[in-house]
Enzyme design. Structure first.
Site, PDB file in Angstrom:
ATOM      1  CD  GLN A   1      -2.949  -0.810   2.394  1.00  0.00           C
ATOM      2  OE1 GLN A   1      -2.972  -1.659   3.274  1.00  0.00           O
ATOM      3  NE2 GLN A   1      -3.689   0.281   2.440  1.00  0.00           N
ATOM      4  CG  HIS A   2       0.349   3.572   2.425  1.00  0.00           C
ATOM      5  ND1 HIS A   2      -0.920   4.082   2.540  1.00  0.00           N
ATOM      6  CD2 HIS A   2       0.522   2.742   3.483  1.00  0.00           C
ATOM      7  CE1 HIS A   2      -1.484   3.588   3.632  1.00  0.00           C
ATOM      8  NE2 HIS A   2      -0.638   2.768   4.222  1.00  0.00           N
TER       9      HIS A   2
ATOM     10  CG  ASP B   1       0.134  -5.069   1.552  1.00  0.00           C
ATOM     11  OD1 ASP B   1      -0.702  -4.233   1.956  1.00  0.00           O
ATOM     12  OD2 ASP B   1       1.353  -4.974   1.804  1.00  0.00           O
TER      13      ASP B   1
END
EC number: 2.7.1.17
Length: 467
Positions: A71-72, A237
């Site tokens: 992520q991110h 994820d």
């Protein structure tokens, strides 16, 4: 037999599983490493995906594929679809000050929690974009589109399937083909799980412009239909792990990967103004309140290096030491920390004496410290779980399994080892072609008497650091 493929493009590697769409039976799999570091050129992800697919026997017979990713991460693209600069990953903390500034500038933590379900910290994409605008204005000016790691790989797969060109040099598709899903979008800091819309006003305030953003797909949507293979929306994820482990409302999942995460499946969105709980969406239409620590399995890796042992040997050592490691406490902030939000903190050892100066005591303290950080995360989540599911690479350690109930104060359910993120992605892909009936293998349950003094000492040690 109809086959589906699931991809886990994590911080450290790319895993591909190919499963029977109806039953979930594993048919074949592949894996390839990613480079180390907190910033990586996305071309390495694409190369690793191609190698992992090749190792898994290719996509012959595969009807659908889904990509789950870390992520991110901030992936910036220019007007031609070229990568502007190395992607900043979730664990890159250079944007810590940008996060502090954004929270202050735009009304404080409550405003952010109400707007997007989370209070930005250095991990979030929006803070990385602020850092880029401030520190690399030329690269910011070149940025025509912003996406996440799983978005970028899904987009590249779309181009490869459309053209039949699976080489590293295959040209990217047009920018307007970028897609994402609600789960991964909820970790950007400029998409609202409560309303299901982008908050472009927050993006502009952070970045100074509104680049093209991926179209947000629903759980049952198709990202691409062509080349004989359907592409599912994919997801982050943690959202894929929830699918892969079969998490349901009432469950709490504790995942011990590179980072540590504690998350629950919820029917309503959350908005925690303290910033401890990220109010994410999941990959099913529900929500996934989550607490993240930066340091999990790598704490054990570090301890194993210090004592000169393998991870299996570290586990054996830890079980030789007494509960509580004789008073030795390890605070595992080895790369800063996200919960609590201490991006510049470092690790520390407390209670070191002649008696505790042994490899066994250090091994035990490392595992207990890692688990104490996750127990604090579970407390922050504010829920009384019906089940606590322990997954992730570090959950394969016998010491972790046996020590966890004494730290969490509850029985621990451990599903059989599996690539749960990739499996969750494969399950999402299967829903595009059938109604999957994937039955979980038998789980193991670990119980043990809670030892509150371990967490009390850990709290005293972390309070000392925070002061």
């Amino acid at each position: 037999m109809t086959l589906v493929a699931g991809v886990d493009s994590s911080t450290q590697s790319c895993k591909v599983v190919i499963r029977d769409a109806e039953t979930g039976a594993l048919v074949r799999q592949g894996r390839a490493p990613h480079p180390d570091g907190t910033e990586v050129h996305p071309s390495h992800w694409w190369a690793a995906l191609l190698r992992a697919i090749e190792e898994a026997g290719g996509l012959d017979g595969v009807a659908a594929i889904s990509v789950a990713g870390q992520q991110h991460g901030m992936v910036c693209l220019d007007e031609s679809g070229n990568v502007v600069r190395n992607a900043l990953l979730w664990n890159d903390t250079r944007s810590a000050q940008a996060a502090t500034d954004l929270v202050a500038e735009l009304g404080g933590p409550q405003t952010w929690a109400t707007a997007v379900g989370s209070v930005p910290v250095a991990s979030f994409t929006v803070t990385k974009l602020r850092w880029l605008a401030e520190h690399e204005p030329a690269n910011a000016a070149r940025t025509a589109a912003v996406c996440l790691p799983h978005d970028w790989l899904t987009w590249r797969l779309r181009g490869a399937l459309a053209s039949g060109d699976f080489t590293a040099d295959a040209p990217p598709p047009p920018l307007d083909r970028l897609t994402t899903d609600r789960g991964d979008a909820s970790g950007t800091g400029y998409w609202s799980p409560a309303t299901g819309t982008y908050r472009t006003d927050l993006l502009k305030a952070a970045f100074g412009a509104i680049p093209l953003l991926p179209r947000v797909l629903g759980p049952a949507d198709v990202a691409f239909d062509g080349g004989g293979v359907l592409i599912a929306p994919g997801t982050g994820d943690n959202m894929a792990a929830a699918l892969g482990v079969g998490a349901r409302p009432g469950d709490v999942v504790v995942s011990l990967g590179t980072s540590g995460t504690v998350f629950a499946v919820a029917e309503t969105p959350s908005a925690d103004p303290t910033g401890a709980v990220a109010g994410f969406a999941d990959a099913t239409g529900r929500f996934l309140p989550l607490v993240c620590t930066l340091n999990a399995a790598r704490v054990m890796d570090a301890a194993a290096r210090i004592v000169g042992k393998s991870l299996d040997e570290l586990s054996d050592l830890a079980l030789q030491a007494p509960p509580g490691a004789g008073g030795l406490t390890l605070v595992p902030y080895l790369e800063g920390e996200r919960t609590p939000n201490r991006p510049t903190a470092t690790g520390s050892v407390h209670g070191l004496t002649l008696a505790t100066s042994t490899p066994a005591h250090l091994a035990r303290a490392a595992i207990e410290g890692m688990l104490c950080g996750l127990a604090d995360a579970l407390d922050a989540l504010g829920t009384r779980p019906e089940r606590v599911l322990l997954i992730g690479g570090a959950a394969r350690s016998e010491a972790v399994r046996r020590i966890a109930p004494t730290i969490f104060g509850a029985p621990i359910t451990v599903p059989p080892p599996a690539e749960y993120v990739a499996d969750g992605a494969a399950h999402q892909a299967a829903t595009l072609v059938t109604t999957p009936d994937w039955r979980s293998e038998e789980t193991e349950t670990y119980d043990g008497e809670a030892i509150p003094e371990i967490r009390h000492r850990y709290t005293r040690a972390t309070t000392h650091i925070l002061d």
